[in-house]
Scaffold this motif. Sequence first.
Motif, mmCIF file in Angstrom:
data_model
loop_
_atom_site.group_PDB
_atom_site.id
_atom_site.type_symbol
_atom_site.label_atom_id
_atom_site.label_comp_id
_atom_site.label_asym_id
_atom_site.label_seq_id
_atom_site.Cartn_x
_atom_site.Cartn_y
_atom_site.Cartn_z
ATOM 1 N N ARG A 8 -1.095 4.883 -11.289
ATOM 2 C CA ARG A 8 -2.062 4.144 -11.978
ATOM 3 C C ARG A 8 -1.527 2.807 -12.405
ATOM 4 N N VAL A 9 -2.445 1.886 -12.068
ATOM 5 C CA VAL A 9 -2.308 0.199 -12.594
ATOM 6 C C VAL A 9 -3.337 -0.034 -13.199
ATOM 7 N N VAL A 10 -3.256 -0.624 -14.735
ATOM 8 C CA VAL A 10 -4.453 -1.058 -15.286
ATOM 9 C C VAL A 10 -4.128 -2.317 -15.650
ATOM 10 N N ILE A 11 -4.808 -3.378 -15.466
ATOM 11 C CA ILE A 11 -4.951 -4.862 -15.502
ATOM 12 C C ILE A 11 -5.894 -5.086 -16.620
ATOM 13 N N ALA A 12 -5.444 -5.150 -17.902
ATOM 14 C CA ALA A 12 -6.325 -5.444 -18.897
ATOM 15 C C ALA A 12 -5.198 -5.479 -20.238
ATOM 16 N N PRO A 13 -5.940 -6.133 -21.170
ATOM 17 C CA PRO A 13 -4.976 -6.251 -22.483
ATOM 18 C C PRO A 13 -4.683 -4.747 -23.066
ATOM 19 N N THR B 78 0.523 -16.207 -10.063
ATOM 20 C CA THR B 78 0.015 -17.542 -9.395
ATOM 21 C C THR B 78 -0.347 -17.455 -8.125
ATOM 22 N N GLY B 79 -1.250 -18.289 -7.710
ATOM 23 C CA GLY B 79 -1.870 -18.204 -6.403
ATOM 24 C C GLY B 79 -3.182 -18.405 -6.224
ATOM 25 N N GLY B 80 -3.923 -18.272 -5.269
ATOM 26 C CA GLY B 80 -5.236 -18.562 -4.890
ATOM 27 C C GLY B 80 -6.491 -17.891 -5.547
ATOM 28 N N GLY B 81 -6.109 -17.140 -6.445
ATOM 29 C CA GLY B 81 -6.785 -16.364 -7.561
ATOM 30 C C GLY B 81 -6.706 -16.473 -9.063
ATOM 31 N N TYR B 82 -6.544 -15.403 -9.568
ATOM 32 C CA TYR B 82 -6.166 -15.367 -11.021
ATOM 33 C C TYR B 82 -4.747 -16.019 -11.389
ATOM 34 N N ASN B 83 -4.719 -17.270 -12.261
ATOM 35 C CA ASN B 83 -3.376 -17.472 -12.656
ATOM 36 C C ASN B 83 -3.221 -17.326 -14.073
ATOM 37 N N GLY B 84 -2.233 -16.913 -14.307
ATOM 38 C CA GLY B 84 -1.903 -16.559 -15.834
ATOM 39 C C GLY B 84 -0.687 -15.728 -16.122
ATOM 40 N N THR B 85 -0.701 -15.414 -17.453
ATOM 41 C CA THR B 85 0.267 -14.211 -17.613
ATOM 42 C C THR B 85 -0.388 -13.152 -18.612
ATOM 43 N N GLY B 86 -0.288 -12.073 -18.394
ATOM 44 C CA GLY B 86 -0.620 -11.037 -19.346
ATOM 45 C C GLY B 86 -0.086 -9.734 -18.930
ATOM 46 N N PRO B 87 -0.426 -8.688 -19.777
ATOM 47 C CA PRO B 87 0.121 -7.111 -19.706
ATOM 48 C C PRO B 87 -0.519 -6.597 -18.568
ATOM 49 N N ILE B 88 0.268 -5.779 -17.835
ATOM 50 C CA ILE B 88 -0.296 -4.706 -16.775
ATOM 51 C C ILE B 88 0.509 -3.290 -16.999
ATOM 52 N N THR B 89 -0.189 -2.196 -17.161
ATOM 53 C CA THR B 89 0.226 -1.016 -17.348
ATOM 54 C C THR B 89 0.339 -0.359 -16.020
ATOM 55 N N PHE B 90 1.680 0.317 -15.715
ATOM 56 C CA PHE B 90 2.003 0.777 -14.591
ATOM 57 C C PHE B 90 2.482 2.313 -14.790
ATOM 58 N N THR B 91 1.865 3.300 -14.277
ATOM 59 C CA THR B 91 2.199 4.631 -14.499
ATOM 60 C C THR B 91 2.739 5.121 -13.014
ATOM 61 N N SER B 92 3.867 5.643 -12.748
ATOM 62 C CA SER B 92 4.495 6.004 -11.582
ATOM 63 C C SER B 92 4.809 7.558 -11.329
ATOM 64 N N THR B 93 4.754 7.921 -10.373
ATOM 65 C CA THR B 93 5.391 9.239 -9.956
ATOM 66 C C THR B 93 6.349 8.913 -8.816
ATOM 67 N N GLY B 94 7.562 9.259 -9.460
ATOM 68 C CA GLY B 94 8.641 9.017 -8.452
ATOM 69 C C GLY B 94 8.792 7.584 -8.261
ATOM 70 N N ASP B 95 8.930 6.963 -6.991
ATOM 71 C CA ASP B 95 8.943 5.594 -6.905
ATOM 72 C C ASP B 95 7.826 5.165 -6.288
ATOM 73 N N ARG B 96 6.545 5.740 -6.667
ATOM 74 C CA ARG B 96 5.355 5.211 -6.229
ATOM 75 C C ARG B 96 4.276 5.331 -7.424
ATOM 76 N N LEU B 97 3.463 4.059 -7.453
ATOM 77 C CA LEU B 97 2.632 4.006 -8.597
ATOM 78 C C LEU B 97 1.394 5.164 -8.252
ATOM 79 N N LEU C 97 0.855 -1.290 0.026
ATOM 80 C CA LEU C 97 0.102 0.105 -0.230
ATOM 81 C C LEU C 97 0.841 1.244 0.130
ATOM 82 N N ALA C 98 1.999 1.328 0.593
ATOM 83 C CA ALA C 98 2.759 2.324 0.664
ATOM 84 C C ALA C 98 3.424 2.684 -0.753
ATOM 85 N N GLY C 99 3.466 1.847 -1.587
ATOM 86 C CA GLY C 99 3.795 1.884 -2.977
ATOM 87 C C GLY C 99 3.046 2.589 -4.067
ATOM 88 N N PHE C 100 2.101 3.055 -3.439
ATOM 89 C CA PHE C 100 1.055 3.863 -4.185
ATOM 90 C C PHE C 100 0.978 5.475 -3.802
#
Length: 112
Positions: free
Chosen positions: A105-110, A84-103, A26-29
């Motif tokens: 915006r994160v978008v999980i979608a093709p 991997t884990g107890g929820g979604y399992n698979g491979t795909g793209p995630i878009t990350f927008t940062s400000t300095g060393d914190r995120l 959470l501190a990473g946002f």
Amino acid sequence: MTDDQVPAALRAFIDSTNRGDTAAFLAGFTDDATLDDWGRVFHGPDGIASWNETDNIGKRAHFELVGIEATDDPDTVIATLTVTGGGYNGTGPITFTSTGDRLRRVVIAPTA
């Protein structure tokens, strides 16, 4: 790909998730961050904490970075992650927008 090519905010997202460290995750946002998971949009610390519990650390998610590509925006990268884990399992793209060393915006979608 070397570690120095991975933005600090993305590295923190992956590492804190893999350690199951909710506080570090959470501190990473930024305070005004958004996380869009296939159209489900979570706003700010409370929203992202909720997503983290239901879809990420709460599901024991683990990320492996497969690849990373730059975009026209120097603050935005598209990372391909295997999840991997107890929820979604698979491979795909995630878009990350940062400000300095914190995120900011994160978008999980093709990507378009």
